[in-house]
Every structure is written in C-alpha cells, then in structure tokens.
Write a protein that holds these residues in place. Structure first.
Motif, PDB file in Angstrom:
ATOM      1  N   CYS A   1     -25.969  59.889   9.912  1.00  0.00           N
ATOM      2  CA  CYS A   1     -24.503  59.782   9.952  1.00  0.00           C
ATOM      3  C   CYS A   1     -23.970  59.841  11.377  1.00  0.00           C
ATOM      4  O   CYS A   1     -22.900  60.356  11.625  1.00  0.00           O
ATOM      5  CB  CYS A   1     -23.892  60.909   9.106  1.00  0.00           C
ATOM      6  SG  CYS A   1     -22.184  60.636   8.624  1.00  0.00           S
TER       7      CYS A   1
ATOM      8  N   LYS B   1     -21.373  54.449  12.405  1.00  0.00           N
ATOM      9  CA  LYS B   1     -20.930  53.605  11.292  1.00  0.00           C
ATOM     10  C   LYS B   1     -20.497  52.286  11.888  1.00  0.00           C
ATOM     11  O   LYS B   1     -19.668  52.261  12.810  1.00  0.00           O
ATOM     12  CB  LYS B   1     -19.725  54.247  10.588  1.00  0.00           C
ATOM     13  CG  LYS B   1     -19.997  55.592   9.959  1.00  0.00           C
ATOM     14  CD  LYS B   1     -20.800  55.476   8.688  1.00  0.00           C
ATOM     15  CE  LYS B   1     -21.375  56.835   8.312  1.00  0.00           C
ATOM     16  NZ  LYS B   1     -22.313  56.738   7.173  1.00  0.00           N
ATOM     17  N   GLN B   2     -21.048  51.216  11.368  1.00  0.00           N
ATOM     18  CA  GLN B   2     -20.684  49.915  11.930  1.00  0.00           C
ATOM     19  C   GLN B   2     -19.288  49.500  11.480  1.00  0.00           C
ATOM     20  O   GLN B   2     -18.963  49.579  10.298  1.00  0.00           O
ATOM     21  CB  GLN B   2     -21.709  48.864  11.516  1.00  0.00           C
ATOM     22  CG  GLN B   2     -21.403  47.511  12.162  1.00  0.00           C
ATOM     23  CD  GLN B   2     -22.482  46.472  11.892  1.00  0.00           C
ATOM     24  OE1 GLN B   2     -23.641  46.680  12.197  1.00  0.00           O
ATOM     25  NE2 GLN B   2     -22.079  45.364  11.305  1.00  0.00           N
ATOM     26  N   LEU B   3     -18.469  49.085  12.441  1.00  0.00           N
ATOM     27  CA  LEU B   3     -17.136  48.582  12.114  1.00  0.00           C
ATOM     28  C   LEU B   3     -17.155  47.056  12.114  1.00  0.00           C
ATOM     29  O   LEU B   3     -16.510  46.402  11.313  1.00  0.00           O
ATOM     30  CB  LEU B   3     -16.118  49.097  13.134  1.00  0.00           C
ATOM     31  CG  LEU B   3     -14.674  48.622  12.952  1.00  0.00           C
ATOM     32  CD1 LEU B   3     -14.105  49.116  11.632  1.00  0.00           C
ATOM     33  CD2 LEU B   3     -13.815  49.103  14.103  1.00  0.00           C
TER      34      LEU B   3
ATOM     35  N   ILE C   1     -20.353  46.842  16.968  1.00  0.00           N
ATOM     36  CA  ILE C   1     -19.234  47.759  17.230  1.00  0.00           C
ATOM     37  C   ILE C   1     -19.335  48.931  16.257  1.00  0.00           C
ATOM     38  O   ILE C   1     -19.294  48.730  15.044  1.00  0.00           O
ATOM     39  CB  ILE C   1     -17.874  47.041  17.068  1.00  0.00           C
ATOM     40  CG1 ILE C   1     -17.801  45.840  18.022  1.00  0.00           C
ATOM     41  CG2 ILE C   1     -16.719  47.996  17.310  1.00  0.00           C
ATOM     42  CD1 ILE C   1     -16.521  45.027  17.895  1.00  0.00           C
ATOM     43  N   TYR C   2     -19.479  50.122  16.804  1.00  0.00           N
ATOM     44  CA  TYR C   2     -19.737  51.290  15.970  1.00  0.00           C
ATOM     45  C   TYR C   2     -18.753  52.418  16.216  1.00  0.00           C
ATOM     46  O   TYR C   2     -18.329  52.650  17.354  1.00  0.00           O
ATOM     47  CB  TYR C   2     -21.141  51.839  16.259  1.00  0.00           C
ATOM     48  CG  TYR C   2     -22.236  50.889  15.861  1.00  0.00           C
ATOM     49  CD1 TYR C   2     -22.785  50.931  14.580  1.00  0.00           C
ATOM     50  CD2 TYR C   2     -22.701  49.924  16.748  1.00  0.00           C
ATOM     51  CE1 TYR C   2     -23.775  50.042  14.204  1.00  0.00           C
ATOM     52  CE2 TYR C   2     -23.696  49.027  16.377  1.00  0.00           C
ATOM     53  CZ  TYR C   2     -24.223  49.084  15.106  1.00  0.00           C
ATOM     54  OH  TYR C   2     -25.196  48.200  14.726  1.00  0.00           O
ATOM     55  N   THR C   3     -18.437  53.128  15.147  1.00  0.00           N
ATOM     56  CA  THR C   3     -17.780  54.421  15.298  1.00  0.00           C
ATOM     57  C   THR C   3     -18.868  55.449  15.588  1.00  0.00           C
ATOM     58  O   THR C   3     -19.899  55.480  14.919  1.00  0.00           O
ATOM     59  CB  THR C   3     -17.041  54.807  13.997  1.00  0.00           C
ATOM     60  OG1 THR C   3     -15.933  53.928  13.816  1.00  0.00           O
ATOM     61  CG2 THR C   3     -16.535  56.240  14.064  1.00  0.00           C
ATOM     62  N   TYR C   4     -18.653  56.251  16.613  1.00  0.00           N
ATOM     63  CA  TYR C   4     -19.564  57.360  16.886  1.00  0.00           C
ATOM     64  C   TYR C   4     -19.080  58.537  16.065  1.00  0.00           C
ATOM     65  O   TYR C   4     -17.991  59.065  16.296  1.00  0.00           O
ATOM     66  CB  TYR C   4     -19.560  57.719  18.373  1.00  0.00           C
ATOM     67  CG  TYR C   4     -19.856  56.536  19.266  1.00  0.00           C
ATOM     68  CD1 TYR C   4     -21.087  55.885  19.202  1.00  0.00           C
ATOM     69  CD2 TYR C   4     -18.901  56.042  20.146  1.00  0.00           C
ATOM     70  CE1 TYR C   4     -21.355  54.780  19.998  1.00  0.00           C
ATOM     71  CE2 TYR C   4     -19.162  54.942  20.951  1.00  0.00           C
ATOM     72  CZ  TYR C   4     -20.383  54.311  20.860  1.00  0.00           C
ATOM     73  OH  TYR C   4     -20.633  53.222  21.645  1.00  0.00           O
ATOM     74  N   MET C   5     -19.891  58.926  15.100  1.00  0.00           N
ATOM     75  CA  MET C   5     -19.491  59.992  14.192  1.00  0.00           C
ATOM     76  C   MET C   5     -19.706  61.354  14.870  1.00  0.00           C
ATOM     77  O   MET C   5     -20.336  61.445  15.925  1.00  0.00           O
ATOM     78  CB  MET C   5     -20.287  59.844  12.903  1.00  0.00           C
ATOM     79  CG  MET C   5     -20.002  58.516  12.184  1.00  0.00           C
ATOM     80  SD  MET C   5     -18.347  58.447  11.445  1.00  0.00           S
ATOM     81  CE  MET C   5     -18.657  59.355   9.935  1.00  0.00           C
TER      82      MET C   5
END
Lengths: 573, 573
Positions: free
Chosen positions: A30, A33-35, A39-43
C-alpha cells in the motif's frame, strides 16, 4: 502509529501489472496507488520513507554549503528557447498553455531556471562558488512508463547546480558533491557504488553515476575488489598488455577457410584458440565506414569506439554496404584492407604473437600474423571489461561484476548553459567570463524503489533502518486481553517516548496472518506480544533482516530493541 | 550560515511593481524572484521560513491523527469529469495533454484524487474516520495574479480531507482540525483569529476561516473583546433586541415628504433620528422581487438576506423593474406594499416604538408606525454587525473590527464528492452509505506572506522567531580585525552548537549599511561585534521587534541570546 487508525491495507497476491520486485512490493504494501500511467499517489507508508531520504539529503548537502531554494515547476517556454531545448527536448517535455495562451512546460529539470536566477543575481567572481539545490516534483512524459517508481512520469528529485569561476574550482565543487553523495547513500543504509560513467559528447571530463547494487539493476557495473575503482561497463577501463615485440617468425600464411566466417567456425577449422583469432567489427559513422579489431574472445565496447571516433552515433554496417566499399563480410582483416577505411585496433590484438585474421578475400584467412603486418591503423582500447579482469587502477585487484540501479549522478556541465544563456561574471580584472557549471541529481522516489530492489526476500521488504517507514512493529496476538493490551501499550509508549517510530498492530487477526504481514512490510524489528510468552514475562523479538528471533524479558525489551536498532545504524534525531 | 557564502542580495529601493508590503519586502530581501506572472522561485531566505511553517503543520496534524500522503500534481481529466468540475472549474484550471493526447490538469486542489484513493481503499465503517493530508505545490491560473505570494498562480498548500461515517463524527473531525489549526498559527507566532465564515449554499452547517490580523487584509472581521467569538463581517451574528411590545399609541400618520427619498433627507425633513427611520432595500432573486427593511442607520448584510432566501445570487432591483411591480422608489415601506412581494424585516426595526417608513406612494411617508402595523412579513437578522456592537455570544463583550488575511479554512463538504464519485462504505448493518467529508486548507506560502504583512515596520520585516529564516544575525563591523573575527567566530560556533540558526554577516561593509540591512531582513536578534565595544569586553544585542538595545558581556552573550529567543517563543528541536 496504531495500525487500526492507519491507512495500510496489504495485499496477499502480487498484482499482475507489476513485473519488477519494487513495484510488486510497493503495491502489496500500500505504498503507491496508480492514478494514471506513470503517475502515482505516494501513500502514507511510502511518504514516511521519502521524508527520511529527503532529510538525509538536506543534512548532507547543507553540510557542504549547498543552499536550498525552490524553483517553480511551471516554466515559461521563453527560457527553454534560449537554451535551445524547447525544440530539442522532444515529447518528454510536458507542454501546456495558460489562460493567455502563453506556452509553459512542467519542469523535467531546472538548468534553465537556475541559470536565469543566477545570471540575474550575481555579478562578481567574489560571489562564486555557489551551489543551489532543491527537492521537488518533476515530470517527464516517458514513452513507456513502467516498473512502478523505477520509471515513472511524475517523480521526486533532488537537483543541484554549482556555479564556479573556472574548471578547477568547478572540480572542487564536483568532488564536494561526490563525497556528499557517498555519505547520503551510506546514511540511507544502501549498498552502492559511485561509478565512472560515460558523459557522452556534451559531457565534461568526467561524470559519476551512483548505483545501488541489486540483481535487478538495468546497468552492469564493474568494481575492483581491492580499491575504490568502479565504472559502468561501457566506461570501464581495461588494463592493456604491451604489444608483442618479439621477432617476426614468418610471413602471414594464407589459408583457405571456406564458409568459416565466425570466430567459432574459424578457430574450430584451424584448431586454434578463439583468443588467437582477431574479430573484425564493421561500423559506419555519418561520414565513413570503420573497422574495429578486437581479440576473438572479447566483446566490443561500442562507447569506447564512439568516443575514439568522436561521434555521437555509430551504426553497424550491413552486408550490402560492406561489399560496396570492397569488404568481404566474414573475411575482413587488417591486411590488404580496401583504401579509405578507418582501422581501429585494440591493444590486445597487437599482443598476439601469431594471430589469425580475415584475408579480405572470399573464404580465406591469414595465419601467423605478427603485429608488424598490420598497416594503416590506430590503436585504442576497444574491448569491454568483464568480471575477472585485473583492475585498471591498482595492482592487486580484480574486477567483479554487479547489476546496478542508477539513483544519482554528478555531472560537469561546463559552460553549456552559461554560454547559451549568457550567465557570466566579472573576474578580478573586470573581464566578463561564463560561469562554469555542474549539475547533480538524486532520484528520491527512485532511491526508495532501489532500496527495495536491493533489500527484500521472498516474504517481502527488508527496510534499511535509516529509511524504514517505521523502526519497530509491535504485533499483538491477543488483542482484547487486558494483560497483552497493557504490556503492548506500555512498550508502545516507552519506545515512542524514546524517539522510536512504532507501528502498533492492534488489529484483530490470526497470528499467522500477522507474521506474514509484518514480514511483507519489512519493518526492521518485530516485537511480538502473546499471552503465552507474557505469562512467563517474555516478549519475542525478531530481526526482519536476519530472521533471528529471541525471547526477551518484558522489562528489558525497550532497551534491547533500541540497542538492536542502534546496531543497525539507527540515528536518533 | 556565512553571509559571504549565501545568496541574499538585498535591495535598498522598493521595486515599482510591488504594491503590497509583503511583496515589496520579499523582493527587497531576496526571498522571491518572479519567473512568470504569479510564478516565483522561492529563494534560500524564503525556503527556510517555508520549511519551518511546514514542520509546524506536520507536527500538529500528526498529533491529531491526520496522516500524511502525497498525491500527484498531474491529474487525469476523467476524475474531474466524474465530479463535474472539468467543465465547471473554468479557466483557473491549468489543462494540458500528454504525448498520447490524454487530458490532464495541474491540480489546484485534490478532492477528486483523494476521494478516488479512499473509495478504492476503504470498504467498512470500521476503517473510518480517516483524515489524510499533504503539503504540495498547486497551480491556479488566476485571471489577475498579483500582490506577490498573496495571490500567485503556483503556490504551496497543505490540504487535508476527512472521511467519516456520519455528520456527527464529521463534526468531531472538523473540530479536531479546528483546534490543530489554532495551535499551528499560534506556533507560527501569528496574531490570528478563527472566524465563522459563510459556507455558501454548497457549504455545511459551518465553516471557519483562519485570518492573520493585518491592516492590509482584504477581509473585515469582527471579534469579541471578551470571548472567543469572531466572524467574517458577512457572517457575523447580531444580538437582536426584543420587538417593541408596548401599546400602540396612535395610527400611522401619513406625512408629505416631497423629494425626500434617502434616510438622511427624510430624517432631516421630519426632525427624527435616522435610527427611527426604516430603510427599504429592493432586490430580486431569479424568481421574485424582495423587500428588505433595516433600521435607517444600519447597513444591510447581503449574505444574510441571501441565506434567508436560500438563493445563491441576489441582484438590486432597478427603478424600472421596481415601478413595474408597483413600487415607488424612495418611498417604499412595509405598509400597503404591493401584493406578491416577499417582505423581510430585521428585528431591530420591530423594536422601534414609532418608526418612519415609506408610504408606498409618491412623496409620502408614514410616521408613528408601531410594529403591529407591519403586515405579511418575515423576520430575520439582516443588518451588518460593526465594531462596538455587543457580542452575540457573551454578555460582557463588545465587537472590535479587524482586517484579516485568510490563511486557512476548515470546511464541511458533507457528501458532495462522495456522492458524485460514489465513495461509500458499508455500515454495521451492511448498508452502503456515502462517506461524510470535510476539507481543510492552509496556504503555506500565503501564511509566510501574511506573517510579513502583520509583522513589519518602516525599516523592514520583523520575523516571529518561530518561522524566522534565522534566529540571530551576527554583524561584524570590523571584518579583518583578528579580535573581532575571533570573537564573532566563537559566538557563531557556540550558538550554532546550541541549535540556534545564525546568519553571520562576515562581509565588508559600512556599519550604517549593515544595520539597515539587518533591520530589513528582520531576523529577531542582532548581535553586533565591533572593536570599540569588544575592547570593553562587550557585544551589542538588539531586539529587532522592540528596537531595545543593550550591551552584554561577550562571555554571556550566548546565554543572553538564547534566553531572549526563548522569551520570544523559540522552541529548540
């Protein structure tokens, strides 16, 4: 942090879209998360590690006098036109227009902006040297974003730019950064090597890449087992033998070698070692055909040939073109070569007493070729180095081969930008001179990915303590039991009070699941609280890295944990 | 930091392009450099302050269980289509296409992305509440970027989003953040007020803006001098008197008031106080004309009227339209009003024993109007509050008026995004319900600008110690003198070792210039090293804020400086 209040849903299965291990493990833990593609959200679990890497970078750069600033991500086209890169950068540059139809790009790098800041701000040699850095989100519109954070489009980078009065002080700035980078990656707990890399044609005298060693690395690097020497394979130097200087034994003998074109075929046919044969490689530059000769058992280093020729591009010569210039593919050699060809010979070839070479005629080779029989050639190091080669720098060492992931680079830009953008200073005599620049990058999010590529096992991540999202995880096996809850809570508070970052798994779940989950997350130390052990006053302490497990007295587990963290290199701030 | 090795060129003159004080002072102190309209490089002196504000924010948000993540700045159009904002956001949204012609925007805010993350990640009520934050660069393509960082296009913002099972727990999340914000701005050393603000129609029950008090603020806020109550003027409540309940003395008397249309004209003509007259204001909504009545000496609060009517927009009724519905502009009143009009009366009006109102006929008013003469109206609070009003909350307080700069806002979004984007959870009974959201912003770079708007004098900035780029500046008046250099160097090291951040002005320059420069930079404490004082074993210590100066013994100046910093609220980390 209590797991029950945290956002950290792990996955048992490896998502199909992920092929490299860091991508797989980041999805499973986790972290990202790929947006959109690349391009990713860094959790939250990832952000904690990113912030630690950033902190180490800041401390080490501040220490060498590098000064932090923050430049805009949205940059006007004008500046990029000045440097010529608005046209040259291609589609990797994400371009946009604002409401007034002015053109901008999302900065993939900041040479233009920083050069503009400095040229407007500085006038005199007295204000130099200056070294500026920032940590920032950048965007490169990659053709094929892949491998999670290893090759994303939006990513976090530390970039620095040094400005000096001349090459000599630029070198000093360069080596300061080189040493700072070594400390940065050491403090991140990574096994890495600074390696000499090819700077290409624009490059300065030298550039170093910093590679995190990992089996999955894209690059091959060679490093000495005795001294500090390490280089990207394409740049690695080779210790060359002297040319054979004994007397000529005989004249070359022409032998028929029907259909024997490859080294293997020729050596089999003639009963000689491949190392006695000479391999010919046919290339062309924009202007001319080129013949390169190396020993039959070696691999050509194309970069070395390109640099020897001083050209940016080389292409293999196809058979048709080869015939057109008078060559006989499969039977090309240094003797009787057609006129007008550029011949380059590796020194090893000239160390062979009696070599086998193509005869420049169909189905024929020469044997008993002495170095003196070669004509009209230039000598340059052409073969690739490999594991087992003697070190080119020290007398005892032998090169070993590694796979590496490039996480940083230091680079001498010289006056490329300061000249095109007119960033100059006045020297002591009042003469205007272009500043001499260096640039220095570290991929922050890439470093985190490389850390995982280097530090994992089948069960999951094994975080280096220095950049681990948490230092310790507490696993409660009997949530709801007053005794267990009480003990875990006390230890949680005590560790937290002493500056240890703890993930407290206070969720209900089967022990087997919790153990697997903890191994997957890879937090360096696991402290396990269960009724059975606690009845004996014990807590289980497991080192994620080594797998070592021991029972420690509840009363001592805080001190034991801190001692174990310190041993792994934990620095408490 | 040695000034000679730092990038900090101050300007004597105020650049012409800057009209507000923070913009002027940031340009003069080399804090920002404009790259394009509304786009600035944050120079080293500014970055140090920004990082401190960020650090305080992180600590306080972590403390209330808010979890940091980092979402992409480049966001796909798809998501914005889901929420409907791709169309509605207008030109403030900076749009772009990637190499594959897919549409993206540079995130001006992250409701869509965070809602997407959460809807994919969470399933159950057990995982709620959750509150996520990030600190990030955002872009809003403002029509008229201006005032430096006060209204830029690229800026740094902290945004947070809470997710709850219902309104009640959402309220709890809201108030946690409210308290955290109070601690954040207190720890930044700012004089601020959380004020009740208007949430508009989409808004929840309440929203608060956090305003830094400064004369240059765009907003008027009113706050009680006794209790915590504060509100944006448009939202400020008014303590209302009871309606006059005494007996009717007489019938309304119709009087001729030729050409007396304004309150001033009427009160002069009739010899009554404006406070005895009733002011009529004529508006229209999309559907109907509306009459609002307030006391003659009051100002209408349009927001209050709009909220009472439940409409997003109100327009003044022009004379022509007024006549069309049977009104006589200048002589409008609550008695004999034309049918079909909506009449709204402020309670104060009903507290007047004998008021003067328009007679709804040319050149005529009624006097001796008793509240019971009003017909077919609704009562609602309509007048604007003002300085001197009694506090609507406590019994002793009086409202004072301030100018404020909005630096943060907490807002109940309710289910606006969770419904349109289908972010739902399963409750205990297994029913799917939309999450209830809140959102919470702090303008990081704006906070820094507001700090300067609030804390400066004619000589320059006066940094609150908590967010000052440096805590102390050492001024050496005799650079090159062994004695002075030695003493300054020793104190520089000693302060640095104790965690004090020092800007050491080791450049050659006239004392007068150095003093002015130090005042301009606004570092809280100045320590002045000069030959003359040092001969007596003394150093001059000046407090930038109060201007207080004293000589302290060299041997004690470190301790004295630290004591003075602590007194100002310096926290050593």
């Amino acid at each position: 942090m209590r797991r029950s209040k945290y956002l950290l849903n792990t996955l048992k299965e490896t998502p199909k879209e992920a092929v490299v291990i860091s991508h797989q493990l980041m999805l499973r833990t986790c972290m990202i998360k790929q947006l959109a593609s690349g391009i990713y959200t860094y959790m939250p679990f990832a952000v904690r590690s990113i912030r630690k890497i950033e902190r180490i970078i800041r401390q080490e750069l501040d220490r060498v006098g590098c000064i932090e600033l923050l430049m805009p991500s949205v940059q006007p086209a004008d500046l990029w036109n000045e440097s010529g890169r608005w046209k040259n950068y291609g589609k990797e540059l994400l371009r946009m227009k604002d409401r007034k139809e002015n053109e901008f790009c999302y900065g993939p790098t900041h040479e233009e902006v920083v050069t503009d800041v400095v040229r407007r701000e500085l006038r005199s040699y007295k204000e130099l040297p200056l070294n500026l850095y920032q940590i920032q989100t950048k965007f490169r519109d990659e053709v094929r974003p892949r491998f999670g954070l290893m090759r994303g489009r939006e990513f976090i980078m530390k970039d620095a730019y040094s400005f000096d009065v001349d090459e000599e002080t630029c070198d000093a700035s360069y080596w300061l950064m080189y040493e700072a980078y070594k400390r940065i990656f050491s403090r991140c707990g990574l096994n890495f090597r600074p390696v000499e890399a090819d700077s290409g044609l624009i490059g300065g005298d030298y550039t170093h890449e910093f590679h995190v060693l990992a089996n999955s690395g894209e690059d091959e690097i060679l490093s000495c087992n005795q001294c500090d020497y390490a280089a990207n394979v394409e740049r690695c130097e080779v210790r060359q033998p002297a040319a054979f200087s004994g007397p000529e034994l005989d004249k070359p003998r022409r032998v028929a070698t029907p259909d024997a074109k490859t080294i293997e075929e020729v050596s089999n046919l003639l009963g000689v070692q491949p190392s006695q044969c000479v391999k010919a490689l046919l290339y062309k530059t924009e202007n001319e055909p080129v013949l390169a000769f190396i020993r039959g058992d070696r691999t050509l280093n194309e970069t070395a040939l390109r640099n020897a020729l001083g050209v940016p591009e080389l292409e293999l010569l196809n058979e048709g073109d080869a015939r057109e210039v008078g060559l006989v593919p499969g039977f090309v050699g240094p003797i009787n070569a057609p006129d007008g060809l550029s011949l380059w010979v590796d020194p090893e070839v000239l160390a062979i007493e009696a070599s086998v070479v193509g005869a420049n005629a169909p189905d024929a080779h020469f044997t008993h070729v002495h170095p003196s029989h070669f004509a009209n050639y230039q000598v340059t190091s052409l073969r690739q180095a490999f594991a087992g080669d003697p070190c080119p720098r020290c007398d005892e060492g032998v090169l070993a081969s590694w796979r590496g992931i490039e996480v940083g680079q230091v680079f001498k830009l010289k006056t490329k930008y300061s000249e095109s953008m007119n960033a100059s200073y006045l020297d002591e005599q009042g003469h205007s001179k272009p500043m001499v620049m260096g640039c220095y990058g570290i991929g922050v999010t890439r470093t985190m990915a490389a850390a995982i590529e280097q530090n994992h096992d089948d069960a999951g991540i094994i975080w280096p303590v220095q950049i681990a999202p948490f230092h310790v995880t507490l696993l409660s096996l009997d949530v709801g039991s007053d005794e267990v809850d009480g003990a875990a809570e006390t230890v949680y508070q005590a560790l937290t009070d002493r500056g240890v970052e703890v993930l407290y798994d206070d969720t209900k779940g089967r022990p087997g699941f919790k153990f697997k989950d903890a191994d997957l997350l890879g937090i360096p130390i696991q402290l396990v609280f269960g009724k059975r052990s606690l009845n004996q006053g014990l807590v289980d302490l497991k080192m994620r890295g080594t797998g070592e497990k021991r029972s420690v007295a509840l009363a001592e587990c805080v001190d034991e944990t801190i001692a174990a963290l310190r041993q792994q290199g934990w620095e408490h701030h």
